[in-house]
Scaffold this motif. Structure first.
Motif, mmCIF file in Angstrom:
data_model
loop_
_atom_site.group_PDB
_atom_site.id
_atom_site.type_symbol
_atom_site.label_atom_id
_atom_site.label_comp_id
_atom_site.label_asym_id
_atom_site.label_seq_id
_atom_site.Cartn_x
_atom_site.Cartn_y
_atom_site.Cartn_z
ATOM 1 N N TYR A 1 0.828 -1.207 0.000
ATOM 2 C CA TYR A 1 0.000 0.000 0.000
ATOM 3 C C TYR A 1 0.858 1.250 0.000
ATOM 4 O O TYR A 1 0.508 2.246 -0.647
ATOM 5 C CB TYR A 1 -0.941 0.006 1.205
ATOM 6 C CG TYR A 1 -1.871 1.210 1.204
ATOM 7 C CD1 TYR A 1 -3.069 1.176 0.489
ATOM 8 C CD2 TYR A 1 -1.531 2.383 1.878
ATOM 9 C CE1 TYR A 1 -3.909 2.282 0.457
ATOM 10 C CE2 TYR A 1 -2.368 3.483 1.846
ATOM 11 C CZ TYR A 1 -3.554 3.431 1.128
ATOM 12 O OH TYR A 1 -4.372 4.530 1.080
ATOM 13 N N LYS A 2 1.968 1.250 0.720
ATOM 14 C CA LYS A 2 2.848 2.421 0.733
ATOM 15 C C LYS A 2 3.326 2.750 -0.677
ATOM 16 O O LYS A 2 3.436 3.922 -1.051
ATOM 17 C CB LYS A 2 4.028 2.177 1.667
ATOM 18 C CG LYS A 2 3.669 2.152 3.141
ATOM 19 C CD LYS A 2 4.891 1.991 4.015
ATOM 20 C CE LYS A 2 4.518 1.863 5.485
ATOM 21 N NZ LYS A 2 3.814 3.064 5.989
ATOM 22 N N ILE A 3 3.600 1.725 -1.458
ATOM 23 C CA ILE A 3 4.018 1.942 -2.849
ATOM 24 C C ILE A 3 2.865 2.522 -3.660
ATOM 25 O O ILE A 3 3.051 3.457 -4.453
ATOM 26 C CB ILE A 3 4.516 0.620 -3.468
ATOM 27 C CG1 ILE A 3 5.816 0.181 -2.783
ATOM 28 C CG2 ILE A 3 4.722 0.758 -4.974
ATOM 29 C CD1 ILE A 3 6.311 -1.181 -3.220
ATOM 30 N N LEU A 4 1.658 1.999 -3.466
ATOM 31 C CA LEU A 4 0.505 2.513 -4.209
ATOM 32 C C LEU A 4 0.181 3.941 -3.814
ATOM 33 O O LEU A 4 -0.206 4.751 -4.665
ATOM 34 C CB LEU A 4 -0.712 1.608 -3.978
ATOM 35 C CG LEU A 4 -0.565 0.154 -4.436
ATOM 36 C CD1 LEU A 4 -1.876 -0.600 -4.234
ATOM 37 C CD2 LEU A 4 -0.114 0.059 -5.885
ATOM 38 N N PHE A 5 0.340 4.279 -2.541
ATOM 39 C CA PHE A 5 0.120 5.664 -2.112
ATOM 40 C C PHE A 5 1.135 6.584 -2.778
ATOM 41 O O PHE A 5 0.783 7.668 -3.269
ATOM 42 C CB PHE A 5 0.216 5.781 -0.590
ATOM 43 C CG PHE A 5 -0.062 7.173 -0.078
ATOM 44 C CD1 PHE A 5 -1.358 7.583 0.190
ATOM 45 C CD2 PHE A 5 0.976 8.081 0.127
ATOM 46 C CE1 PHE A 5 -1.628 8.868 0.652
ATOM 47 C CE2 PHE A 5 0.724 9.367 0.583
ATOM 48 C CZ PHE A 5 -0.582 9.757 0.849
ATOM 49 N N ALA A 6 2.400 6.165 -2.817
ATOM 50 C CA ALA A 6 3.428 6.966 -3.480
ATOM 51 C C ALA A 6 3.102 7.133 -4.959
ATOM 52 O O ALA A 6 3.328 8.206 -5.539
ATOM 53 C CB ALA A 6 4.798 6.311 -3.306
ATOM 54 N N ALA A 7 2.560 6.088 -5.572
ATOM 55 C CA ALA A 7 2.185 6.161 -6.991
ATOM 56 C C ALA A 7 1.050 7.154 -7.200
ATOM 57 O O ALA A 7 1.033 7.899 -8.191
ATOM 58 C CB ALA A 7 1.778 4.782 -7.487
ATOM 59 N N ALA A 8 0.083 7.160 -6.276
ATOM 60 C CA ALA A 8 -1.028 8.105 -6.380
ATOM 61 C C ALA A 8 -0.528 9.538 -6.270
ATOM 62 O O ALA A 8 -0.961 10.420 -7.013
ATOM 63 C CB ALA A 8 -2.063 7.821 -5.286
ATOM 64 N N VAL A 9 0.401 9.778 -5.372
ATOM 65 C CA VAL A 9 0.957 11.122 -5.201
ATOM 66 C C VAL A 9 1.778 11.520 -6.423
ATOM 67 O O VAL A 9 1.670 12.643 -6.926
ATOM 68 C CB VAL A 9 1.822 11.185 -3.925
ATOM 69 C CG1 VAL A 9 2.568 12.520 -3.850
ATOM 70 C CG2 VAL A 9 0.958 10.984 -2.691
#
Length: 299
Positions: A232-240
């Protein structure tokens, strides 16, 4: 005793189905119906919503939506996102997939159900000019903002991390304008240019404050199973990383960096999305049901 891999896959499936032990019945019911639906297998909507980029898009759309104080007031005052985040996520997924894969009657019924729920969501918020403004979730400007934020997020994240879109980006905006119309959005945009113009019209209404900061903090660290937190941390970074610059700055977010260099986001994001697709299987139950319905009807 359940092995670690099976446990992880069960937890992952449960995240998107509110911990349902089997495929939710509503997904199987999409095989029923009397027509092919608003969209088909070659549509832009199927391409975008059938890809795993929707996981990044969901995060980004929440970040964008939070910038409008009226939209955030409705979520903050009435939503169960803190006490029941998986339930809220499952409800949103059900609406998206029913519109994408269901027949036209199912799509209209799903949208009407959301609009009926919205009738009970009302309150007031302070505008940037200091005015106390009453709202309901069905206010036309709020319905439009949610639609625009959704369209922007799903398009931008797919362009960044997904495959080609049949007909291009304009085709997706035009497809999802159908959803906007079902949700009583007047003249939803049908091109990327129109989408950008309508988003720009909201600029003066947006802000960052303590409530937005609290919401962003929750979105950054939701109560997921430990096995999912790294991904999820990777997906959050991708969203940002794929946020339009203006929204990124207003939200006081930045792409992860190591000194002067931006850390790579695309490759690890595609890796996480690939693992999720492998775990959940492809096509998903909703798409499989839609294909079975279309075969039955000879569409």
């Amino acid at each position: 005793m359940e092995n670690p891999l099976s446990k992880w896959r069960s937890e992952l499936r449960g995240t998107f189905s509110n911990n349902a032990p089997t495929i939710p019945q509503w997904e199987l019911d999409l095989e029923k119906g009397d027509d092919g639906g608003y969209f088909g297998p070659e549509s832009a909507a199927w391409a975008v919503h059938g890809s795993m980029t929707t996981l990044v898009a969901g995060i980004q759309s929440l970040l964008i939506q939070a910038l409008h104080p009226g939209a955030l007031a409705g979520v903050h005052d009435h939503s169960s996102y803190r006490s029941d985040p998986l339930g809220r996520l499952a409800g949103t997924i059900r609406w998206i997939f029913t519109l994408t894969y269901g027949d036209t009657a199912a799509a209209r019924q799903a949208s009407d159900k959301v609009l009926r729920i919205h009738e009970h969501i009302r309150g007031s918020y302070n505008t940037n000019s200091g005015e106390v403004r009453p709202y309901t979730a069905n206010d036309p400007d709020l319905l439009r903002w949610i639609h625009l934020a959704f369209t922007q997020a799903f398009l931008a994240t797919h362009e960044a991390y997904g495959g080609p879109i049949p007909g291009g980006s304009d085709a997706y905006v035009a497809d999802w304008a159908v959803a906007g119309a079902l949700m009583q959005v007047e003249n939803p945009p049908t091109t990327v240019s129109g989408l950008n113009d309508q988003l720009a019209a909201y600029t003066k209404e947006l802000r960052y404050d303590e409530t937005v900061a609290e919401t962003v903090a929750f979105i950054r660290n939701p109560p997921l199973a430990r096995s999912q937190q790294g991904g999820y941390k990777i997906l959050f970074a991708a969203a940002v990383a794929s946020l339009p610059l203006g929204y990124k700055e207003l939200l006081q977010l930045s792409t992860p960096r190591l000194g002067p260099l931006s850390l790579p986001v695309t490759v690890p994001t595609k890796g996480v999305l690939g693992v999720v697709r492998w775990s959940l299987g492809s096509p998903g139950p909703s798409e499989a049901s839609a294909r079975a319905r279309r075969i039955r009807l000879g569409v």
